[in-house]
Design a protein around this motif. Structure first.
Motif, PDB file in Angstrom:
ATOM      1  N   PRO A 123      41.095  56.273  48.882  1.00 40.55           N
ATOM      2  CA  PRO A 123      39.738  56.813  49.225  1.00 40.55           C
ATOM      3  C   PRO A 123      39.456  58.010  48.640  1.00 40.55           C
ATOM      4  O   PRO A 123      38.211  58.069  48.194  1.00 40.55           O
ATOM      5  CB  PRO A 123      40.248  57.082  50.775  1.00 40.55           C
ATOM      6  N   GLU A 124      40.365  58.957  48.155  1.00 41.64           N
ATOM      7  CA  GLU A 124      39.826  60.223  47.553  1.00 41.64           C
ATOM      8  C   GLU A 124      39.265  59.928  45.966  1.00 41.64           C
ATOM      9  O   GLU A 124      38.511  60.464  45.586  1.00 41.64           O
ATOM     10  CB  GLU A 124      41.149  61.310  47.519  1.00 41.64           C
ATOM     11  N   LEU A 125      39.762  58.723  45.451  1.00 37.35           N
ATOM     12  CA  LEU A 125      39.289  58.550  44.264  1.00 37.35           C
ATOM     13  C   LEU A 125      37.920  57.874  44.361  1.00 37.35           C
ATOM     14  O   LEU A 125      36.920  58.094  43.449  1.00 37.35           O
ATOM     15  CB  LEU A 125      39.931  57.378  43.711  1.00 37.35           C
ATOM     16  N   ALA A 126      37.471  57.151  45.412  1.00 45.28           N
ATOM     17  CA  ALA A 126      36.190  56.607  45.719  1.00 45.28           C
ATOM     18  C   ALA A 126      35.362  57.656  45.746  1.00 45.28           C
ATOM     19  O   ALA A 126      34.182  57.789  45.394  1.00 45.28           O
ATOM     20  CB  ALA A 126      36.268  55.553  46.701  1.00 45.28           C
ATOM     21  N   VAL A 127      35.612  58.673  46.724  1.00 41.03           N
ATOM     22  CA  VAL A 127      34.821  59.808  47.015  1.00 41.03           C
ATOM     23  C   VAL A 127      34.509  60.693  45.716  1.00 41.03           C
ATOM     24  O   VAL A 127      33.439  60.830  45.225  1.00 41.03           O
ATOM     25  CB  VAL A 127      35.428  60.626  48.057  1.00 41.03           C
ATOM     26  N   ALA A 128      35.523  60.741  44.752  1.00 40.82           N
ATOM     27  CA  ALA A 128      35.313  61.676  43.429  1.00 40.82           C
ATOM     28  C   ALA A 128      34.507  60.718  42.463  1.00 40.82           C
ATOM     29  O   ALA A 128      33.966  61.652  41.694  1.00 40.82           O
ATOM     30  CB  ALA A 128      36.913  61.860  42.849  1.00 40.82           C
ATOM     31  N   ALA A 129      34.601  59.638  42.570  1.00 49.63           N
ATOM     32  CA  ALA A 129      33.731  58.759  41.614  1.00 49.63           C
ATOM     33  C   ALA A 129      32.226  58.883  42.108  1.00 49.63           C
ATOM     34  O   ALA A 129      31.308  58.940  41.389  1.00 49.63           O
ATOM     35  CB  ALA A 129      34.071  57.312  41.709  1.00 49.63           C
ATOM     36  N   VAL A 130      31.948  58.624  43.407  1.00 44.89           N
ATOM     37  CA  VAL A 130      30.645  58.909  43.906  1.00 44.89           C
ATOM     38  C   VAL A 130      30.000  60.307  43.763  1.00 44.89           C
ATOM     39  O   VAL A 130      29.005  60.749  43.036  1.00 44.89           O
ATOM     40  CB  VAL A 130      30.688  58.735  45.554  1.00 44.89           C
ATOM     41  N   PRO A 159      32.035  48.735  42.765  1.00 48.08           N
ATOM     42  CA  PRO A 159      32.331  47.839  43.693  1.00 48.08           C
ATOM     43  C   PRO A 159      31.066  47.155  44.554  1.00 48.08           C
ATOM     44  O   PRO A 159      30.234  47.961  44.732  1.00 48.08           O
ATOM     45  CB  PRO A 159      33.106  48.446  44.697  1.00 48.08           C
ATOM     46  N   GLY A 160      31.256  45.948  44.720  1.00 45.78           N
ATOM     47  CA  GLY A 160      29.941  45.331  45.530  1.00 45.78           C
ATOM     48  C   GLY A 160      29.783  45.906  46.956  1.00 45.78           C
ATOM     49  O   GLY A 160      28.805  45.869  47.678  1.00 45.78           O
ATOM     50  N   THR A 161      30.966  46.693  47.623  1.00 44.67           N
ATOM     51  CA  THR A 161      30.812  46.818  48.920  1.00 44.67           C
ATOM     52  C   THR A 161      30.163  48.368  49.127  1.00 44.67           C
ATOM     53  O   THR A 161      29.905  48.795  50.258  1.00 44.67           O
ATOM     54  CB  THR A 161      32.102  47.124  49.457  1.00 44.67           C
ATOM     55  N   TRP A 162      29.832  48.939  48.096  1.00 44.87           N
ATOM     56  CA  TRP A 162      28.994  50.129  47.983  1.00 44.87           C
ATOM     57  C   TRP A 162      27.724  50.125  48.472  1.00 44.87           C
ATOM     58  O   TRP A 162      26.961  49.223  47.712  1.00 44.87           O
ATOM     59  CB  TRP A 162      29.235  51.007  46.741  1.00 44.87           C
ATOM     60  N   SER A 163      27.091  51.145  49.022  1.00 48.74           N
ATOM     61  CA  SER A 163      25.717  50.955  49.620  1.00 48.74           C
ATOM     62  C   SER A 163      24.756  51.645  48.511  1.00 48.74           C
ATOM     63  O   SER A 163      25.246  52.576  47.827  1.00 48.74           O
ATOM     64  CB  SER A 163      25.536  51.242  51.226  1.00 48.74           C
ATOM     65  N   VAL A 164      23.483  51.123  48.655  1.00 51.36           N
ATOM     66  CA  VAL A 164      22.553  51.889  47.845  1.00 51.36           C
ATOM     67  C   VAL A 164      22.201  53.344  48.306  1.00 51.36           C
ATOM     68  O   VAL A 164      22.354  54.298  47.492  1.00 51.36           O
ATOM     69  CB  VAL A 164      21.364  51.288  47.617  1.00 51.36           C
ATOM     70  N   LEU A 197      24.939  55.914  46.770  1.00 53.73           N
ATOM     71  CA  LEU A 197      24.515  56.339  45.513  1.00 53.73           C
ATOM     72  C   LEU A 197      22.979  56.748  45.291  1.00 53.73           C
ATOM     73  O   LEU A 197      22.722  56.492  43.973  1.00 53.73           O
ATOM     74  CB  LEU A 197      25.003  55.094  44.331  1.00 53.73           C
ATOM     75  N   CYS A 198      22.346  56.936  46.234  1.00 55.40           N
ATOM     76  CA  CYS A 198      20.998  57.248  46.054  1.00 55.40           C
ATOM     77  C   CYS A 198      20.724  58.183  45.249  1.00 55.40           C
ATOM     78  O   CYS A 198      19.850  58.390  44.228  1.00 55.40           O
ATOM     79  CB  CYS A 198      20.606  57.690  47.549  1.00 55.40           C
ATOM     80  N   PRO A 199      21.327  59.619  45.160  1.00 51.33           N
ATOM     81  CA  PRO A 199      20.980  60.389  44.130  1.00 51.33           C
ATOM     82  C   PRO A 199      21.353  60.067  42.829  1.00 51.33           C
ATOM     83  O   PRO A 199      20.512  60.306  41.817  1.00 51.33           O
ATOM     84  CB  PRO A 199      22.077  61.374  44.248  1.00 51.33           C
ATOM     85  N   PHE A 200      22.329  59.288  42.535  1.00 48.37           N
ATOM     86  CA  PHE A 200      22.466  58.819  41.158  1.00 48.37           C
ATOM     87  C   PHE A 200      21.552  57.671  40.863  1.00 48.37           C
ATOM     88  O   PHE A 200      21.083  57.998  39.765  1.00 48.37           O
ATOM     89  CB  PHE A 200      24.080  58.134  41.206  1.00 48.37           C
ATOM     90  N   LEU A 201      21.248  56.878  41.552  1.00 45.04           N
ATOM     91  CA  LEU A 201      19.996  55.904  41.245  1.00 45.04           C
ATOM     92  C   LEU A 201      19.086  56.432  40.966  1.00 45.04           C
ATOM     93  O   LEU A 201      17.997  56.294  39.912  1.00 45.04           O
ATOM     94  CB  LEU A 201      20.048  54.867  42.534  1.00 45.04           C
TER      95      LEU A 201
END
Length: 868
Positions: free
Chosen positions: A781-788, A808-813, A816-820
């Motif tokens: 989980p900490e790697l996912a948070v670091a990636a976000v 991953p397809g399970t991530w919500s928009v 990643l709103c700031p990134f998008l």
């Protein structure tokens, strides 16, 4: 009495004010005002002993004895005298005139004796006494007043002139010593006529007389003196000044002829001396004012004379001498039955009815010395200042300077230091005269000898103070202050060594703070004397400063090192070790620095190394080789680290061995500090932080060598930095992400290694880190948070299309709103920027085509426009 005067009383105190030079600054008060002052200060003539101390200004010497004049004639008396050069004339009551040759002989002590030799005598043919005698040397004539007639006789033979010229009807007369006729072959004579209230002016030639003016007076004149056109008259009730040319009269002050005998005497150009009421001798100018304060004499004065700077008064019992400078009575001489007192060209003659005497003035210098011997400094200075008019300028200046110096020593002996200092300065004292009073202060090499005759009577300070140590201390404090003031002035020229050496000795004895100030600034202290004195008083630090000023730095440092080592004691500086380090740092002698380098490093390596690190850069490059210094510092690791830091960080030397050496020293210290740490949870030390900064910032050290040293040492962060230097980004990021789990450090690594590179290289690093976060395998989980967090913070660093393929397809928009949002904004911005660039390119192309078309159609116009 004041109310009777013609002028109001306005004077509060007519006494003189002393100027800085000691001379009286005289005012010019109205005469009536002076009389008012007299009325309010009617003290008796004889002052108290405290106010009037005796001064021997004159000696009374007999000149003509009774037997020489009258023989055995008891009833004959002396009526008048005149002196012209060596000729002394005497008029008697039986109408005889005597001529004597007056011989003066000096005697030791400044006095003189007189011998009068009778030349001849002559009877004038009258039965009346001779009233007055006046010599007219320019005409070789003697004017004799007898029986109301003035007869002209020859000065040597006493024969009347053949023409029989005489002036009749004269009650008294005076010669004009400031004549207005301009004729060198005559003298001007002013007479009081027997005609009531009349003054007559005559011109007297060798054998004739001529009346030129007759002037009426408001009252009967009793006495007269003349200067130019001005007559000073004593009338029945007052004194006046009368201009016989214009007839203008100026009242002076009241006078009662019934009570006393008037005195009117010319004492100088346009100035007279008068016998005023209240026992005052008054000075008056032709303008009717006084330029001098009055002198107080007896109420019964019968005669007065002036022998500058004294006024001499005669009464029936005494001759009194008064100063014109300070108005004090200076001398009293018993002299009974005196009735004549006159001065003739500086010679003062006094007479009784039976004999003639001379008042011989003592030399002014002797009078001044007598005053100084009596400690009467102020009087001596006033008298000396007043003597200027009688002494040639150069001689006076020499005399006056010496008097000021003597007065200064008198004040000094009385501990009046402020007064003494001013006198020493004004007298331009050779300051060594003062220093020589203090035992052992003058250098042994000094050639000074005291003034002769001496300026004072003291052998040394001990005699002056009679051993009183408190007085000795005060005298030394004064000398310290005085020498400090004069050492930078012209007074010190020629003997600065004596002054500064004496000052050093005084400062040393007194343990004065100014000792060090003296030694660190320009000075002329003699080394031999000063060094012995400082050593005697155990002032070793100051002695070192003296050596340094005299270019003996090795001796100075050796002395200071002995103090620090405890071989000798001197507590002047508690930070002497630091002072030595600083001294060596700025020393221009490399041998001296190398000689004491080991000593300063042994005492404190971190401080001692400053002799190399704080040295001016230009001197380091020219005199001190870094490799030699490094060799010297190998025995002192801490100092070596400090010096290498100085080379790498401060001087920025681009030499691989310095950078590698420093990194190795850092690494060794880090390994010693954490021998058993596992590298993940250990606290970062200051040295470890320095190592990391060096590894990141420097590109000169040997990376492979350090990487081999670090391998297996439990220093993952340092390993990651070194892998990064080798462009092994995957290994470096693997350590940061999977071994240390230090995600901020991983992001910083990407920023560090992409600094200064093109955008694609920067993008590759960030994609590499993102791929490591989202790599295959079980996802923590900490790697996912670091990636976000990485995507949201650094959206501009990523290719959106590639990122979307990795996510991953399970991530919500929303996640990643700031990134998008940033990605869309950047995409729109890029598209619009591209459109603007394309539009500008098209415009530029169109302009180019237009210019080419114009040139083809209108080549002449085109050339013209081009030339314009």
């Amino acid at each position: 009495m004041c109310e009777e005067g013609p002028l109001r009383c306005e004077l509060a105190d007519p006494g003189p004010e002393l100027t800085a030079g000691g001379a009286p600054e005289l005012t010019t008060p109205p005469l009536a005002a002076l009389l008012c002052w007299s009325a309010g200060n009617s003290s008796p003539m004889v002052r108290s002993a405290a106010d009037m101390m005796s001064t021997k200004a004159f000696t009374l010497v007999p000149a003509v004895e009774r037997e020489q004049l009258m023989g055995d004639r008891e009833r004959v008396s002396l009526e008048c005298v005149e002196c012209c050069g060596r000729n002394l004339y005497v008029g008697t009551s039986d109408c005889f005139v005597y001529r004597f040759l007056l011989e003066e002989k000096a005697v030791p002590g400044g006095s003189a004796t007189f011998t009068a030799t009778k030349q001849l005598h002559r009877h004038l043919g009258f039965k009346k006494p001779v009233n007055e005698l006046r010599a007219a040397s320019a005409l070789h004539r003697l004017l004799v007043l007898c029986d109301s007639s003035i007869t002209l006789v020859h000065m040597l033979s006493l024969e009347p002139v053949p023409s029989g010229a005489r002036i009749k009807g004269a009650a008294a007369f005076a010669l004009n010593e400031n004549p207005v006729s301009g004729d060198p072959f005559c003298v001007e004579v002013c007479i009081i006529s027997v005609k009531r209230r009349t003054i007559q002016v005559f011109l007297v030639y060798e054998d004739r007389v001529q009346i030129v003016r007759e002037v009426s007076t408001p009252e009967q004149p009793l006495a007269v003196a003349v200067d130019g056109h001005f007559l000073c008259l004593a009338l029945t009730t007052q004194y006046i000044i009368l201009n016989y040319s214009t007839g203008v009269a100026q009242d002076l002050f009241p006078f009662c002829s019934e009570e006393k005998r008037p005195i009117v005497k010319r004492i100088g150009r346009q100035e007279f001396l008068l016998a005023g009421p209240g026992g005052l001798g008054m000075f008056a100018t032709v303008a009717g004012i006084s330029q001098r304060a009055p002198v107080r004499w007896s109420e019964n004065v019968v005669g007065a004379a002036v022998c500058f700077p004294y006024v001499i008064a005669l009464d029936s019992e005494f001759i009194t001498v008064h100063s014109m400078l300070d108005q004090q009575q200076k001398q009293t001489l018993p002299f009974k039955e005196g009735h004549i007192l006159q001065d003739f060209e500086g010679r003062v003659i006094v007479a009784t009815s039976k004999g003639v005497y001379v008042l011989v003035p003592l030399p002014l210098e002797k009078q001044i010395q007598d005053l100084l011997a009596s400690r009467r400094v102020e009087e001596a200075l006033i008298l000396a200042k007043g003597a200027r008019r009688n002494i040639p300028k150069e001689k006076f200046q020499v005399m006056y300077r010496r008097i000021l110096q003597q007065a200064g020593f008198i004040q000094f002996a009385q501990l009046q230091f402020l007064e003494a200092k001013e006198l020493f300065r004004s007298g331009q004292l050779d300051v060594r005269e003062l220093i020589s009073l203090y035992p052992f202060l003058l250098p042994t090499s000094s050639s000074f000898t005291r003034s002769h005759p001496p300026l004072h009577e003291f052998a040394d300070l001990n005699q002056l103070t009679q051993g009183d140590q408190e007085k000795v201390a005060k005298c030394k404090r004064f000398l310290m202050s005085y020498l400090n003031e004069v050492r930078s002035t012209e007074v010190a020229n020629g003997y600065k060594e004596d002054i500064d050496t004496a000052l050093l000795k005084l400062y040393t004895e007194a343990d004065h703070d100014s000792l060090l100030d003296l030694l660190v600034t320009e000075n002329f202290c003699l080394l031999t004397d000063s060094a012995a004195w400082l050593e005697k008083h155990k002032k070793y630090f100051a002695l070192g400063l003296l050596y340094h000023y005299n270019h003996q730095d090795a001796a100075a440092v050796q002395l200071w090192v002995s103090i620090v080592n405890g071989d000798i004691h001197d507590s002047t500086r508690s930070d002497l070790y630091e002072y030595i380090v600083d001294f060596l740092t700025y020393s221009l002698d490399p041998d001296l620095v190398w000689h004491y380098a080991d000593w300063v490093l042994q005492k404190n390596p971190e401080v001692g190394v400053q002799v190399f690190t704080k040295r001016p850069v230009d001197e380091q490059q020219s005199r001190f080789n870094p490799d030699d210094i490094i060799s010297c510092l190998k025995k002192y690791p801490q100092a070596l680290v400090k010096y290498l830091e100085h080379l790498v960080t401060d001087r920025r030397l681009q030499k691989e061995e310095y950078h590698t050496h420093l990194a190795v020293l850092y690494l060794d210290e880090v390994l010693q500090q954490r021998p058993s740490a596992n590298g993940k949870d250990a606290e970062v030390t200051e040295t470890q932080a320095k190592l990391r900064r060096l590894l990141q910032k420097s590109d000169l050290y040997r990376v492979h060598f350090l990487l081999d040293r670090i391998r297996g040492a439990g220093l993952p962060m340092e390993s990651a930095i070194l892998h990064g230097k080798l462009e092994r980004h995957e290994e470096a990021l693997h350590i940061l992400v999977h071994e240390l789990a230090d995600f901020p450090a991983a992001e910083d690594y990407c920023l560090w290694r992409s600094e200064g590179r093109d955008p694609p290289a920067r993008q590759r690093l960030f994609h590499l880190l993102l791929a490591m976060y989202l790599g295959p395998g079980p996802s923590a989980p900490e790697l996912a948070v670091a990636a976000v967090d990485l995507l949201n913070r650094h959206a501009a660093e990523f290719d959106v299309a590639r990122v979307l393929q990795l996510l991953p397809g399970t991530w919500s928009v929303q996640l990643l709103c700031p990134f998008l949002t940033g990605a869309v904004r950047d995409s729109v911005h890029a598209r619009r920027t591209t459109q603007v660039a394309v539009g500008l390119a098209k415009s530029e192309n169109l302009i180019y085509k237009y210019d080419k078309g114009v040139q083809k159609l209108f080549p002449t116009v085109s050339r013209f426009l081009k030339n314009k």
